[in-house]
Design an enzyme around this catalytic site. Sequence first.
Site, PDB file in Angstrom:
ATOM      1  N   TYR A  91      54.661  27.385   9.127  1.00  0.00           N
ATOM      2  CA  TYR A  91      53.623  27.637   8.175  1.00  0.00           C
ATOM      3  C   TYR A  91      54.003  27.156   6.660  1.00  0.00           C
ATOM      4  CZ  TYR A  91      50.636  29.660  11.508  1.00  0.00           C
ATOM      5  OH  TYR A  91      49.687  29.947  12.526  1.00  0.00           O
ATOM      6  N   GLN A 146      36.892  26.274  11.261  1.00  0.00           N
ATOM      7  CA  GLN A 146      38.100  26.690  11.929  1.00  0.00           C
ATOM      8  C   GLN A 146      39.349  26.267  10.965  1.00  0.00           C
ATOM      9  OE1 GLN A 146      37.716  25.406  16.176  1.00  0.00           O
ATOM     10  NE2 GLN A 146      36.365  23.792  15.482  1.00  0.00           N
ATOM     11  N   HIS A 199      39.184  31.367  11.353  1.00  0.00           N
ATOM     12  CA  HIS A 199      40.547  31.318  11.887  1.00  0.00           C
ATOM     13  C   HIS A 199      41.511  31.717  10.929  1.00  0.00           C
ATOM     14  CE1 HIS A 199      39.750  28.257  15.571  1.00  0.00           C
ATOM     15  NE2 HIS A 199      39.312  29.504  15.885  1.00  0.00           N
ATOM     16  N   CYS A 241      51.877  47.708   8.053  1.00  0.00           N
ATOM     17  CA  CYS A 241      50.694  48.534   7.065  1.00  0.00           C
ATOM     18  C   CYS A 241      49.546  47.791   6.960  1.00  0.00           C
ATOM     19  CB  CYS A 241      51.491  49.096   5.978  1.00  0.00           C
ATOM     20  SG  CYS A 241      51.690  47.967   4.697  1.00  0.00           S
ATOM     21  N   ALA A 282      34.766  11.048   9.516  1.00  0.00           N
ATOM     22  CA  ALA A 282      33.597  11.971   8.760  1.00  0.00           C
ATOM     23  C   ALA A 282      33.598  11.736   7.253  1.00  0.00           C
ATOM     24  CB  ALA A 282      34.457  13.205   8.795  1.00  0.00           C
TER      25      ALA A 282
HETATM   26  C1  BV8 Z   1      40.160  34.577  21.375  1.00  0.00           C
HETATM   27  C2  BV8 Z   1      44.539  29.431  13.468  1.00  0.00           C
HETATM   28  C3  BV8 Z   1      40.157  36.623  22.785  1.00  0.00           C
HETATM   29  C4  BV8 Z   1      46.047  29.449  13.414  1.00  0.00           C
HETATM   30  C5  BV8 Z   1      43.728  28.632  15.468  1.00  0.00           C
HETATM   31  C6  BV8 Z   1      37.634  31.620  26.696  1.00  0.00           C
HETATM   32  C7  BV8 Z   1      36.853  32.579  25.544  1.00  0.00           C
HETATM   33  C8  BV8 Z   1      37.702  33.141  24.720  1.00  0.00           C
HETATM   34  C9  BV8 Z   1      38.934  32.615  24.502  1.00  0.00           C
HETATM   35  C10 BV8 Z   1      39.686  31.773  25.568  1.00  0.00           C
HETATM   36  C11 BV8 Z   1      38.809  31.310  26.296  1.00  0.00           C
HETATM   37  N1  BV8 Z   1      39.707  30.261  26.845  1.00  0.00           N
HETATM   38  C12 BV8 Z   1      41.041  30.225  26.288  1.00  0.00           C
HETATM   39  C13 BV8 Z   1      40.934  31.261  25.313  1.00  0.00           C
HETATM   40  C14 BV8 Z   1      41.949  31.429  24.621  1.00  0.00           C
HETATM   41  C15 BV8 Z   1      42.242  30.726  23.175  1.00  0.00           C
HETATM   42  C16 BV8 Z   1      41.797  29.277  23.298  1.00  0.00           C
HETATM   43  O1  BV8 Z   1      40.312  28.805  23.096  1.00  0.00           O
HETATM   44  N2  BV8 Z   1      42.681  28.357  24.009  1.00  0.00           N
HETATM   45  C17 BV8 Z   1      42.353  27.075  24.230  1.00  0.00           C
HETATM   46  C18 BV8 Z   1      43.528  26.094  23.980  1.00  0.00           C
HETATM   47  C19 BV8 Z   1      41.506  26.709  25.594  1.00  0.00           C
HETATM   48  N3  BV8 Z   1      41.195  31.439  22.253  1.00  0.00           N
HETATM   49  C20 BV8 Z   1      42.078  32.203  21.566  1.00  0.00           C
HETATM   50  O2  BV8 Z   1      42.977  32.806  21.615  1.00  0.00           O
HETATM   51  C21 BV8 Z   1      40.857  32.961  20.271  1.00  0.00           C
HETATM   52  N4  BV8 Z   1      40.866  34.067  20.530  1.00  0.00           N
HETATM   53  O3  BV8 Z   1      39.683  34.343  22.014  1.00  0.00           O
HETATM   54  O4  BV8 Z   1      40.537  36.085  21.610  1.00  0.00           O
HETATM   55  C22 BV8 Z   1      40.106  37.911  22.368  1.00  0.00           C
HETATM   56  C23 BV8 Z   1      38.951  38.541  22.413  1.00  0.00           C
HETATM   57  C24 BV8 Z   1      38.738  39.875  22.443  1.00  0.00           C
HETATM   58  C25 BV8 Z   1      39.994  40.620  21.996  1.00  0.00           C
HETATM   59  C26 BV8 Z   1      41.382  40.044  22.063  1.00  0.00           C
HETATM   60  C27 BV8 Z   1      41.405  38.635  22.224  1.00  0.00           C
HETATM   61  C28 BV8 Z   1      41.454  32.565  18.924  1.00  0.00           C
HETATM   62  C29 BV8 Z   1      41.524  31.011  18.970  1.00  0.00           C
HETATM   63  C30 BV8 Z   1      42.083  30.683  17.438  1.00  0.00           C
HETATM   64  C31 BV8 Z   1      43.597  30.016  17.448  1.00  0.00           C
HETATM   65  N5  BV8 Z   1      43.735  29.836  16.051  1.00  0.00           N
HETATM   66  N6  BV8 Z   1      44.054  28.246  14.459  1.00  0.00           N
HETATM   67  C32 BV8 Z   1      46.528  28.087  12.581  1.00  0.00           C
HETATM   68  O5  BV8 Z   1      45.736  27.263  12.141  1.00  0.00           O
HETATM   69  O6  BV8 Z   1      47.706  28.248  12.611  1.00  0.00           O
HETATM   70  S1  BV8 Z   1      43.125  27.386  16.527  1.00  0.00           S
HETATM   71  C33 BV8 Z   1      43.368  25.819  15.913  1.00  0.00           C
HETATM   72  O7  BV8 Z   1      42.708  24.817  16.882  1.00  0.00           O
HETATM   73  C34 BV8 Z   1      43.027  25.440  14.227  1.00  0.00           C
HETATM   74  O8  BV8 Z   1      42.270  26.344  13.911  1.00  0.00           O
HETATM   75  C35 BV8 Z   1      42.211  24.078  14.708  1.00  0.00           C
HETATM   76  O9  BV8 Z   1      40.946  24.174  13.623  1.00  0.00           O
HETATM   77  C36 BV8 Z   1      41.302  24.650  15.952  1.00  0.00           C
HETATM   78  C37 BV8 Z   1      40.824  23.670  16.588  1.00  0.00           C
HETATM   79  O10 BV8 Z   1      41.160  22.497  16.638  1.00  0.00           O
HETATM   80  P1  BV8 Z   1      40.440  21.498  15.805  1.00  0.00           P
HETATM   81  O11 BV8 Z   1      40.105  21.977  14.485  1.00  0.00           O
HETATM   82  O12 BV8 Z   1      39.217  20.801  16.953  1.00  0.00           O
HETATM   83  O13 BV8 Z   1      41.422  20.444  15.611  1.00  0.00           O
HETATM   84  P2  BV8 Z   1      41.928  19.290  16.661  1.00  0.00           P
HETATM   85  O14 BV8 Z   1      43.133  18.743  16.341  1.00  0.00           O
HETATM   86  O15 BV8 Z   1      41.914  19.976  18.085  1.00  0.00           O
HETATM   87  O16 BV8 Z   1      41.033  18.165  16.793  1.00  0.00           O
HETATM   88  C38 BV8 Z   1      40.541  17.306  15.994  1.00  0.00           C
HETATM   89  C39 BV8 Z   1      39.326  16.677  15.955  1.00  0.00           C
HETATM   90  O17 BV8 Z   1      39.028  15.927  14.922  1.00  0.00           O
HETATM   91  C40 BV8 Z   1      39.354  15.621  17.397  1.00  0.00           C
HETATM   92  O18 BV8 Z   1      38.217  15.795  18.040  1.00  0.00           O
HETATM   93  C41 BV8 Z   1      39.376  14.325  16.540  1.00  0.00           C
HETATM   94  O19 BV8 Z   1      38.956  13.246  17.580  1.00  0.00           O
HETATM   95  C42 BV8 Z   1      38.580  14.531  15.408  1.00  0.00           C
HETATM   96  N7  BV8 Z   1      38.920  13.690  14.302  1.00  0.00           N
HETATM   97  C43 BV8 Z   1      40.188  13.230  13.863  1.00  0.00           C
HETATM   98  N8  BV8 Z   1      40.064  12.360  12.612  1.00  0.00           N
HETATM   99  C44 BV8 Z   1      38.645  12.569  12.459  1.00  0.00           C
HETATM  100  C45 BV8 Z   1      37.984  13.231  13.465  1.00  0.00           C
HETATM  101  N9  BV8 Z   1      36.793  13.352  13.312  1.00  0.00           N
HETATM  102  C46 BV8 Z   1      36.060  12.869  12.461  1.00  0.00           C
HETATM  103  N10 BV8 Z   1      36.584  11.988  11.341  1.00  0.00           N
HETATM  104  C47 BV8 Z   1      37.954  11.786  11.329  1.00  0.00           C
HETATM  105  N11 BV8 Z   1      38.713  11.206  10.593  1.00  0.00           N
HETATM  106 ZN    ZN Z   2      53.407  46.643   4.955  1.00  0.00          ZN
END
Ligand code: BV8
Ligand code: ZN
Length: 239
Positions: free
Chosen positions: A64, A98, A116, A127, A227
């Site tokens: 981080y 996100q 997020h 705490c 974008a």
């Molecule tokens: C939850 C913070 C449940 C940390 C992040 C089904 C339903 C619910 C949950 C799940 C499910 N299936 C699986 C899950 C679990 C999980 C999940 O989704 N897993 C995935 C991998 C399958 N989800 C979770 O755990 C979520 N929690 O659902 O909890 C629950 C419910 C009740 C009670 C308890 C629990 C929490 C998810 C949050 C995770 N945290 N980030 C940190 O940042 O350090 S996610 C992380 O990925 C980032 O936030 C990021 O923003 C996010 C998504 O990625 P993208 O933003 O899309 O970025 P990426 O690199 O992937 O893609 C970039 C895109 O840009 C590409 O498409 C590329 O082509 C494009 N691009 C590149 N350059 C350009 C461009 N586009 C335009 N112009 C350009 N120049």
């Molecule tokens: Zn504390």
Amino acid sequence: MLQSVIDVIATADYMVALTGAGISKESNVPTFRGEDGLWRNYDAMELATPDAFRRDPSLVWEWYAWRQGLIANCNPNPAHLTLVKWEQEGILKSLITQNVDGLHIRAGSTIVYEVHGDLWALKCVSCDYKGRLDVPAEGIPPCPKCDNNLRPDVVWFGESLDRDTISNVYQELEKADVCLVIGTSSFVQPAASFPLIVKQSGGLIIEVNIERTPLTSAVDYHLSGKAGEILPQLDLLLS
Ligand code: BV8
Ligand code: ZN
């Protein structure tokens, strides 16, 4: 096709935007899953979890702090700035991101839902202390109230999103007749399903991405490109 996208944006009653790491790519913020998504050969998925933090808090804090150092030198790009302009002109009603890089707020957007969390925000593992860093962390920051470890106040995989933020987001999505989806791989849930909520109530989805995503087959318009180039182009054609 561009003209029909312009017409959709110009005549929208309530357009919302959903952004991902791709909108910050032209600000030199590494995306999550692209070629630049790795850090010391760790996959973000392995580090952005409560287990990783429990197992090795200093390794997670190193990751981080590295990201904080990177983002401290990044600036909003024309894509962020176009969304600010559209908020000021009443074209964009709210922005759901996100990203934890804070660039939308630094660009001047005010109606922003950071589903997020925020890379600079801190919370205590035991705490109710919450705080903020304004320089990258050094080691594991201690809680000033109870001396336990502080952690980044972001949503890790397996953690649920903030209840209030999410209920506000669902209210926005229910009001929306257009959802502009920018720079997200539409992979992470529940954010990846937000645009489908707009579609289910009869709204339209416009996707801006350099590649196709799992959402592309459900969108009404897919604008292929960067974008930082497409959004200013759309703005030019709108005025
Ligand atoms: C939850 C913070 C449940 C940390 C992040 C089904 C339903 C619910 C949950 C799940 C499910 N299936 C699986 C899950 C679990 C999980 C999940 O989704 N897993 C995935 C991998 C399958 N989800 C979770 O755990 C979520 N929690 O659902 O909890 C629950 C419910 C009740 C009670 C308890 C629990 C929490 C998810 C949050 C995770 N945290 N980030 C940190 O940042 O350090 S996610 C992380 O990925 C980032 O936030 C990021 O923003 C996010 C998504 O990625 P993208 O933003 O899309 O970025 P990426 O690199 O992937 O893609 C970039 C895109 O840009 C590409 O498409 C590329 O082509 C494009 N691009 C590149 N350059 C350009 C461009 N586009 C335009 N112009 C350009 N120049
Ligand atoms: Zn504390």
